[in-house]
Design a protein around this motif. Structure first.
Motif, PDB file in Angstrom:
ATOM      1  N   ARG A  41       0.856  -1.195   0.000  1.00  0.00           N
ATOM      2  CA  ARG A  41       0.000   0.000   0.000  1.00  0.00           C
ATOM      3  C   ARG A  41       0.891   1.244   0.000  1.00  0.00           C
ATOM      4  NH1 ARG A  41      -4.439  -0.826  -2.456  1.00  0.00           N
ATOM      5  NH2 ARG A  41      -4.688  -3.056  -2.284  1.00  0.00           N
ATOM      6  N   ALA A  42       1.804   1.267  -0.957  1.00  0.00           N
ATOM      7  CA  ALA A  42       2.825   2.308  -1.026  1.00  0.00           C
ATOM      8  C   ALA A  42       2.568   3.231  -2.209  1.00  0.00           C
ATOM      9  CB  ALA A  42       4.204   1.645  -1.135  1.00  0.00           C
ATOM     10  N   MET A  43       3.537   4.106  -2.482  1.00  0.00           N
ATOM     11  CA  MET A  43       3.497   4.984  -3.649  1.00  0.00           C
ATOM     12  C   MET A  43       4.687   4.660  -4.536  1.00  0.00           C
ATOM     13  SD  MET A  43       2.272   8.755  -2.305  1.00  0.00           S
ATOM     14  CE  MET A  43       3.568   9.003  -1.071  1.00  0.00           C
ATOM     15  N   THR A  44       4.449   4.664  -5.852  1.00  0.00           N
ATOM     16  CA  THR A  44       5.527   4.415  -6.798  1.00  0.00           C
ATOM     17  C   THR A  44       5.406   5.391  -7.950  1.00  0.00           C
ATOM     18  OG1 THR A  44       6.723   2.624  -7.930  1.00  0.00           O
ATOM     19  CG2 THR A  44       4.352   2.723  -8.285  1.00  0.00           C
ATOM     20  N   CYS A  45       6.486   5.555  -8.703  1.00  0.00           N
ATOM     21  CA  CYS A  45       6.494   6.462  -9.850  1.00  0.00           C
ATOM     22  C   CYS A  45       7.084   5.736 -11.049  1.00  0.00           C
ATOM     23  CB  CYS A  45       7.308   7.717  -9.549  1.00  0.00           C
ATOM     24  SG  CYS A  45       7.468   8.838 -10.971  1.00  0.00           S
ATOM     25  N   ILE A  46       6.317   5.679 -12.143  1.00  0.00           N
ATOM     26  CA  ILE A  46       6.782   5.079 -13.389  1.00  0.00           C
ATOM     27  C   ILE A  46       6.780   6.194 -14.429  1.00  0.00           C
ATOM     28  CG2 ILE A  46       6.265   3.380 -15.190  1.00  0.00           C
ATOM     29  CD1 ILE A  46       5.103   1.583 -13.026  1.00  0.00           C
ATOM     30  N   HIS A  47       7.954   6.486 -14.970  1.00  0.00           N
ATOM     31  CA  HIS A  47       8.081   7.678 -15.817  1.00  0.00           C
ATOM     32  C   HIS A  47       8.986   7.386 -17.008  1.00  0.00           C
ATOM     33  CE1 HIS A  47      12.230   8.662 -14.386  1.00  0.00           C
ATOM     34  NE2 HIS A  47      11.830   7.937 -13.355  1.00  0.00           N
ATOM     35  N   GLY A  48       8.894   8.236 -18.017  1.00  0.00           N
ATOM     36  CA  GLY A  48       9.722   8.087 -19.211  1.00  0.00           C
ATOM     37  C   GLY A  48       9.200   8.930 -20.349  1.00  0.00           C
ATOM     38  N   GLY A  49       9.890   8.874 -21.466  1.00  0.00           N
ATOM     39  CA  GLY A  49       9.541   9.702 -22.610  1.00  0.00           C
ATOM     40  C   GLY A  49       8.229   9.302 -23.269  1.00  0.00           C
ATOM     41  N   ALA A  50       7.709  10.206 -24.095  1.00  0.00           N
ATOM     42  CA  ALA A  50       6.442   9.965 -24.798  1.00  0.00           C
ATOM     43  C   ALA A  50       6.591   8.782 -25.748  1.00  0.00           C
ATOM     44  CB  ALA A  50       6.034  11.210 -25.575  1.00  0.00           C
ATOM     45  N   ILE A 150      -0.708   4.315  -4.431  1.00  0.00           N
ATOM     46  CA  ILE A 150      -0.750   5.377  -5.435  1.00  0.00           C
ATOM     47  C   ILE A 150       0.350   5.148  -6.457  1.00  0.00           C
ATOM     48  CG2 ILE A 150      -0.477   7.850  -5.871  1.00  0.00           C
ATOM     49  CD1 ILE A 150      -1.755   8.342  -3.132  1.00  0.00           C
ATOM     50  N   VAL A 151      -0.036   5.171  -7.737  1.00  0.00           N
ATOM     51  CA  VAL A 151       0.910   4.986  -8.835  1.00  0.00           C
ATOM     52  C   VAL A 151       0.939   6.284  -9.640  1.00  0.00           C
ATOM     53  CG1 VAL A 151       1.519   3.631 -10.868  1.00  0.00           C
ATOM     54  CG2 VAL A 151       0.361   2.524  -8.930  1.00  0.00           C
ATOM     55  N   PHE A 152       2.058   7.002  -9.555  1.00  0.00           N
ATOM     56  CA  PHE A 152       2.262   8.178 -10.391  1.00  0.00           C
ATOM     57  C   PHE A 152       2.833   7.715 -11.732  1.00  0.00           C
ATOM     58  CE2 PHE A 152       2.808   9.865  -6.042  1.00  0.00           C
ATOM     59  CZ  PHE A 152       1.953  10.955  -6.070  1.00  0.00           C
ATOM     60  N   VAL A 153       2.214   8.149 -12.812  1.00  0.00           N
ATOM     61  CA  VAL A 153       2.713   7.830 -14.148  1.00  0.00           C
ATOM     62  C   VAL A 153       2.919   9.152 -14.871  1.00  0.00           C
ATOM     63  CG1 VAL A 153       2.292   6.565 -16.302  1.00  0.00           C
ATOM     64  CG2 VAL A 153       1.338   5.707 -14.142  1.00  0.00           C
ATOM     65  N   GLY A 154       4.068   9.332 -15.507  1.00  0.00           N
ATOM     66  CA  GLY A 154       4.284  10.618 -16.159  1.00  0.00           C
ATOM     67  C   GLY A 154       5.372  10.590 -17.207  1.00  0.00           C
ATOM     68  N   GLY A 155       5.322  11.598 -18.064  1.00  0.00           N
ATOM     69  CA  GLY A 155       6.304  11.734 -19.131  1.00  0.00           C
ATOM     70  C   GLY A 155       7.517  12.522 -18.685  1.00  0.00           C
ATOM     71  N   GLU A 156       8.152  13.142 -19.671  1.00  0.00           N
ATOM     72  CA  GLU A 156       9.346  13.928 -19.369  1.00  0.00           C
ATOM     73  C   GLU A 156       9.007  14.999 -18.333  1.00  0.00           C
ATOM     74  OE1 GLU A 156      12.190  13.161 -20.225  1.00  0.00           O
ATOM     75  OE2 GLU A 156      11.957  11.860 -21.981  1.00  0.00           O
ATOM     76  N   GLY A 157       9.820  15.104 -17.335  1.00  0.00           N
ATOM     77  CA  GLY A 157       9.613  16.091 -16.278  1.00  0.00           C
ATOM     78  C   GLY A 157       8.926  15.546 -15.052  1.00  0.00           C
TER      79      GLY A 157
END
Length: 255
Positions: A41-50, A150-157
């Motif tokens: 029940r944690a938070m993670t961030c998966i990110h990368g280019g478009a 919580i899963v944060f997903v995002g592009g550049e930045g």
């Protein structure tokens, strides 16, 4: 707008018959990272280019990991206000009635709902969130009674945006950066992605990657669609460089 995970057929960037979801190293890592995040029940961030496959990796893995669980997704397309973030949560959780007018009342309602049972929230395009909004997400998650991953997903930045918030970034359980397919991965996975590549010359696949796709899965999806069209219109049964150059012309690439 639905806030549940989209159906599997929409995973592909373009509607292309016989296209398959292929298992890349990034997808395997995302599956493991998401399973561990949900268990904790944690938070993670998966990110990368478009176009690198972040959203497909997250949605397909969550669909497989939690088929009977409560997963809600919010996608941010512009920079929202804090009131908008509260309202998006209210809508995503399908709470009855009208949103409360006052912040304290609103927060009490949201925290009670998120304490009622385990939930997973996917916050897509998280790079649009400001410091105040990210701090609000941390505040909701940090409540000792809420039971939310919580899963944060995002592009550049996205990575830089979350890192600027020490109280939030120190609580991120797992960081995963999704990158371009390597030339070796391209040869492994594109053969499986669509039947038109199954008997293609590996040198032509490398040629296509070097001149048009550049290890970007969204580019490969568009290239595959145009190449498939070229084969149908010419009656050819096998990809060759003439077919590829025609497809490149539609992508604004040259070979």
């Amino acid at each position: 707008m639905t806030h549940h995970l989209p159906p599997a057929p929409t995973d592909q960037y373009v509607a292309l018959p016989d296209a398959r979801l292929v298992t890349t190293r990034a997808l395997l890592a995302a599956r493991e990272n998401l399973a561990d995040t949900i268990a904790a029940r944690a938070m993670t961030c998966i990110h990368g280019g478009a176009g690198f496959g972040k959203t497909i990796a997250v949605t397909s893995c969550l669909r497989e990991l939690e088929p009977d669980q409560d997963i809600r997704r919010i996608t941010f397309h512009t920079r929202p206000t804090l009131r908008t973030v509260r309202q998006e949560l209210f809508t995503a959780l399908e709470l009855p009635g009208r949103p409360p007018r006052y912040a304290g009342e609103f927060d009490h309602l949201l925290k009670n709902e998120l304490a009622a049972r385990p939930r997973t929230l996917v916050l897509d395009e998280a790079q649009w969130l400001s410091g105040d909004q990210l701090e609000y997400v941390r505040y909701i998650w940090d409540d000792p009674y809420t039971r939310v991953a919580i899963v944060f997903v995002g592009g550049e930045g996205c990575h830089q945006t979350l890192r600027k918030e020490p109280m939030l970034s120190s609580r991120i359980f797992i960081w995963q950066r999704i990158t371009r397919l390597t030339p070796e991965e391209v040869l492994d996975v594109i053969l499986l992605y669509h039947p038109i590549w199954a008997d293609a010359d590996p040198h032509d696949i490398t040629f296509a990657d070097n001149h048009a796709a550049h290890g970007n899965f969204r580019n490969w999806a568009r290239l595959t669609a145009h190449t498939h069209t070229a084969l149908e219109r010419t009656g050819r049964t096998r990809v060759d460089r003439e077919v590829l150059r025609w497809a490149f012309s539609r992508l604004g690439s040259t070979g």
